[in-house]
Design a protein around this motif. Structure first.
Motif, PDB file in Angstrom:
ATOM      1  N   VAL A  25       0.851  -1.191   0.000  1.00 11.51           N
ATOM      2  CA  VAL A  25       0.000   0.000   0.000  1.00 11.51           C
ATOM      3  C   VAL A  25       0.884   1.237   0.000  1.00 11.51           C
ATOM      4  N   ASN A  26       0.826   1.988  -1.071  1.00  9.30           N
ATOM      5  CA  ASN A  26       1.615   3.223  -1.155  1.00  9.30           C
ATOM      6  C   ASN A  26       0.739   4.390  -0.708  1.00  9.30           C
ATOM      7  N   LEU A  27       1.043   4.934   0.465  1.00  8.75           N
ATOM      8  CA  LEU A  27       0.184   5.970   1.037  1.00  8.75           C
ATOM      9  C   LEU A  27       0.405   7.348   0.428  1.00  8.75           C
ATOM     10  N   GLY A  28       1.403   7.496  -0.411  1.00  9.80           N
ATOM     11  CA  GLY A  28       1.607   8.803  -1.039  1.00  9.80           C
ATOM     12  C   GLY A  28       3.069   9.062  -1.320  1.00  9.80           C
ATOM     13  N   LEU A  29       3.312  10.101  -2.033  1.00 13.07           N
ATOM     14  CA  LEU A  29       4.683  10.399  -2.460  1.00 13.07           C
ATOM     15  C   LEU A  29       5.349  11.464  -1.604  1.00 13.07           C
ATOM     16  N   ARG A  30       4.615  11.949  -0.603  1.00 11.68           N
ATOM     17  CA  ARG A  30       5.217  12.962   0.264  1.00 11.68           C
ATOM     18  C   ARG A  30       6.281  12.304   1.145  1.00 11.68           C
ATOM     19  N   CYS A  31       7.419  12.962   1.250  1.00  9.82           N
ATOM     20  CA  CYS A  31       8.516  12.435   2.064  1.00  9.82           C
ATOM     21  C   CYS A  31       9.283  13.614   2.643  1.00  9.82           C
ATOM     22  N   ASN A  32       9.845  13.432   3.815  1.00  7.90           N
ATOM     23  CA  ASN A  32      10.668  14.494   4.404  1.00  7.90           C
ATOM     24  C   ASN A  32      12.066  14.520   3.796  1.00  7.90           C
ATOM     25  N   GLN A  33      12.423  13.444   3.097  1.00 10.17           N
ATOM     26  CA  GLN A  33      13.718  13.367   2.424  1.00 10.17           C
ATOM     27  C   GLN A  33      13.502  13.427   0.907  1.00 10.17           C
ATOM     28  N   ALA A  34      14.567  13.704   0.197  1.00 11.79           N
ATOM     29  CA  ALA A  34      14.520  13.640  -1.276  1.00 11.79           C
ATOM     30  C   ALA A  34      15.746  12.850  -1.726  1.00 11.79           C
ATOM     31  N   GLY A  93       9.288  13.263  -2.206  1.00 14.21           N
ATOM     32  CA  GLY A  93       9.994  14.351  -1.543  1.00 14.21           C
ATOM     33  C   GLY A  93       9.038  15.306  -0.868  1.00 14.21           C
ATOM     34  N   PRO A  94       9.575  16.323  -0.212  1.00 17.62           N
ATOM     35  CA  PRO A  94       8.727  17.288   0.501  1.00 17.62           C
ATOM     36  C   PRO A  94       7.801  18.071  -0.432  1.00 17.62           C
ATOM     37  N   HIS A  95       8.185  18.132  -1.715  1.00 16.94           N
ATOM     38  CA  HIS A  95       7.397  18.921  -2.660  1.00 16.94           C
ATOM     39  C   HIS A  95       6.190  18.170  -3.194  1.00 16.94           C
ATOM     40  N   ARG A  96       6.070  16.887  -2.894  1.00 24.99           N
ATOM     41  CA  ARG A  96       4.996  16.080  -3.489  1.00 24.99           C
ATOM     42  C   ARG A  96       3.733  16.159  -2.632  1.00 24.99           C
ATOM     43  N   PRO A  97       2.602  16.511  -3.226  1.00 30.49           N
ATOM     44  CA  PRO A  97       1.360  16.626  -2.445  1.00 30.49           C
ATOM     45  C   PRO A  97       0.569  15.318  -2.355  1.00 30.49           C
ATOM     46  N   GLU A  98       0.930  14.299  -3.175  1.00 35.31           N
ATOM     47  CA  GLU A  98       0.071  13.123  -3.284  1.00 35.31           C
ATOM     48  C   GLU A  98      -0.017  12.353  -1.966  1.00 35.31           C
ATOM     49  N   LEU A  99      -1.231  12.154  -1.486  1.00 38.88           N
ATOM     50  CA  LEU A  99      -1.494  11.342  -0.299  1.00 38.88           C
ATOM     51  C   LEU A  99      -2.789  10.571  -0.525  1.00 38.88           C
ATOM     52  N   MET A 100      -2.861   9.372  -0.014  1.00 38.20           N
ATOM     53  CA  MET A 100      -4.092   8.587  -0.162  1.00 38.20           C
ATOM     54  C   MET A 100      -5.225   9.253   0.610  1.00 38.20           C
ATOM     55  N   ASP A 101      -6.382   9.437  -0.040  1.00 40.03           N
ATOM     56  CA  ASP A 101      -7.493  10.121   0.642  1.00 40.03           C
ATOM     57  C   ASP A 101      -8.358   9.105   1.406  1.00 40.03           C
ATOM     58  N   GLY A 148       5.678   4.430   0.903  1.00 39.87           N
ATOM     59  CA  GLY A 148       5.394   5.772   0.418  1.00 39.87           C
ATOM     60  C   GLY A 148       6.347   6.122  -0.712  1.00 39.87           C
ATOM     61  N   GLY A 149       6.819   7.367  -0.741  1.00 42.36           N
ATOM     62  CA  GLY A 149       7.006   8.427   0.233  1.00 42.36           C
ATOM     63  C   GLY A 149       7.428   7.908   1.602  1.00 42.36           C
ATOM     64  N   ALA A 150       7.223   8.785   2.557  1.00 44.02           N
ATOM     65  CA  ALA A 150       7.411   8.379   3.944  1.00 44.02           C
ATOM     66  C   ALA A 150       6.009   8.158   4.501  1.00 44.02           C
ATOM     67  N   PRO A 151       5.611   6.909   4.731  1.00 44.14           N
ATOM     68  CA  PRO A 151       4.236   6.668   5.183  1.00 44.14           C
ATOM     69  C   PRO A 151       3.920   7.354   6.509  1.00 44.14           C
ATOM     70  N   GLU A 152       4.980   7.623   7.296  1.00 42.55           N
ATOM     71  CA  GLU A 152       4.754   8.306   8.581  1.00 42.55           C
ATOM     72  C   GLU A 152       4.154   9.697   8.378  1.00 42.55           C
ATOM     73  N   LEU A 153       4.341  10.287   7.204  1.00 37.79           N
ATOM     74  CA  LEU A 153       3.815  11.635   6.976  1.00 37.79           C
ATOM     75  C   LEU A 153       2.321  11.616   6.671  1.00 37.79           C
ATOM     76  N   HIS A 154       1.747  10.415   6.486  1.00 40.14           N
ATOM     77  CA  HIS A 154       0.295  10.361   6.298  1.00 40.14           C
ATOM     78  C   HIS A 154      -0.363  10.521   7.664  1.00 40.14           C
ATOM     79  N   PRO A 155      -1.217  11.533   7.820  1.00 43.90           N
ATOM     80  CA  PRO A 155      -1.782  11.799   9.158  1.00 43.90           C
ATOM     81  C   PRO A 155      -2.634  10.657   9.691  1.00 43.90           C
ATOM     82  N   GLU A 156      -3.086   9.769   8.817  1.00 50.45           N
ATOM     83  CA  GLU A 156      -3.957   8.669   9.258  1.00 50.45           C
ATOM     84  C   GLU A 156      -3.205   7.346   9.411  1.00 50.45           C
ATOM     85  N   LEU A 157      -1.878   7.375   9.425  1.00 54.62           N
ATOM     86  CA  LEU A 157      -1.132   6.120   9.416  1.00 54.62           C
ATOM     87  C   LEU A 157      -1.528   5.192  10.574  1.00 54.62           C
TER      88      LEU A 157
END
Lengths: 110, 310
Positions: free
Chosen positions: B34-43, B52-60, B83-92
């Motif tokens: 399950v890929n929760l999104g492309l947002r990551c704190n690292q690049a 990376g931090p610039h990516r807005p994609e997150l699973m809704d 992910g991305g960094a799955p930890e950045l998904h607020p619903e993880l």
């Protein structure tokens, strides 16, 4: 010939067997056996090879064993230290001959 | 000897398979990634997804519901959250708590720095409660080599995060909490032997920082996304492609993850693997949303393969 050393020649190493296949076969089998995991790891053997490559100043070997060291999990700090080991031995080999110089000079001097 | 052998002619992956009489098809699909999104704190410079931090994609929320429903009717053995960094998904935490009862194990792929940045302490409770397996990136024992790939300060943060996980029982014998490390090359070269790397990491990490872990996996970098751009920009692309093609291993095909895994993207579409997701190369049956699937892809169905060497 624009250069004695061409990077693409590295890929042609096995062509050396064309005129003497039996000798080449023996050499390459030996070579592979030397670098296989034994009491030393493949990573350690590649670091030794890198140091020796700098000692004999073979550009093919330096290219090949820089790649091999990275591929076996070594990092640039470790590889730099290996080159310093080669440098220390090379420098030491010159310096120890200073004793020979001293022996001759002392024999001739008052 | 391999160090003194250079590349051969590149042969596209599908032709290499055909030449060896191999058919890349599915076995029983046991893992839902399950890929929760492309947002990551690292690049990271090797990232095939350009996360990376610039990516807005997150699973809704709606897609999360659909993924949970799909997992419920598909009886996967493993759910692999990435992910991305799955930890950045607020619903993880909520996602883990909903998915964990539906599979034998849940894996969280962590870059460690996002997990241990001080703002997600609550996650540790969820991870230990559901005995989530943590598979963490730790590419090198050398700080500068690791940070050339992952960014400044990441090495120290990673060590601190593993120390924290060890203190919670992760990677400790008989704790039931599994910590696996992943090492991938910091450059245009292939990974070292997994067994030898694991042995060395175990020894050095314990000696320097008292770190313990369960398993170490070595992964090769795939020439997609940011890594592909770096390969081209640095003049390494042709050589790297030659190298991976020359190292094609017919024996490895039987064990490829895509034969037992299906990957769902942050927007709910299914792919045979994370790399096909990066390429937007859908299942052979066509672009399929998770809500349209009755269960796992059928055993025997073909894995989508592009005409190049990926």
């Amino acid at each position: 010939m624009d250069s004695y050393y061409k990077p693409q020649d590295l890929a042609k190493f096995e062509e050396i067997g064309k005129e003497a296949p039996d000798l080449a076969k023996k050499f390459f089998e030996y070579y592979q056996a030397v670098f296989a995991e034994g009491e030393l790891t493949e990573r350690e053997k590649s670091l030794i090879a890198l140091a020796v490559a700098h000692t004999i100043q073979c550009p093919y070997c330096i290219d090949a064993y820089t790649q091999a060291c990275l591929g076996k999990g070594s990092n640039l700090a470790e590889m730099t230290e290996a080159v310093h080991v080669a440098t220390a031995i090379r420098g030491g080999a010159s310096l120890i001959h200073g004793i020979q110089m001293r022996n001759v000079a002392e024999k001739l001097s008052l | 000897m391999e160090a003194l052998q250079a590349g051969r002619q590149i042969k596209p992956f599908h032709l290499a398979l055909a030449e060896h009489g191999l058919r890349l098809d599915r076995q029983q699909t046991t893992t839902l990634q399950v890929n929760l999104g492309l947002r990551c704190n690292q690049a990271c410079r090797h990232c095939h997804l350009d996360a990376g931090p610039h990516r807005p994609e997150l699973m809704d929320a709606a897609t999360i519901d659909q993924v949970v429903t799909y997992a419920g009717r598909s009886h996967f053995k493993t759910i692999d959250i990435t992910g991305g960094a799955p930890e950045l998904h607020p619903e993880l935490a909520n996602i883990i708590s909903r998915l964990a009862p539906l599979a034998s194990q849940v894996i969280l792929r962590s870059n460690l720095s996002a997990l241990n940045d001080g703002s997600r302490e609550f996650l540790y409770d969820t991870l230990t409660r559901y005995q989530v397996v943590i598979t963490a990136s730790f590419p090198s024992l050398n700080e500068s080599q690791a940070e050339s790939q992952r960014g400044p300060g990441i090495f120290r943060q990673s060590v601190e995060a593993i120390n924290r996980l060890n203190a919670l029982g992760y990677g400790r014998v008989d704790s039931g909490l599994t910590l696996n490390l992943v090492a991938n090359p910091a450059g245009a070269f292939l990974p070292a032997s997994q067994a030898q790397t694991e042995k060395r990491f175990r020894q050095v990490l314990h000696q320097k920082w008292g770190i313990t872990f369960n398993n170490l996996f070595t992964f090769a970098n795939v020439p997609l996304g940011r890594f592909r751009h770096w390969l081209i920009g640095s003049g390494n692309y042709d050589r790297y492609m030659d190298m991976i093609a020359a190292n094609f291993n017919a024996c490895a095909v039987a064990g490829l993850m895509c034969r037992t895994l299906v990957s769902v993207s942050w927007d709910g579409y299914l792919y045979d693997c994370d790399f096909n997701l990066a390429l937007d190369l859908p299942l052979v049956r066509g672009k399929t949303h998770v809500s349209q699937m009755d269960g796992p892809p059928e055993p025997g169905s073909l894995i989508a393969v592009r005409s190049g060497f990926t």
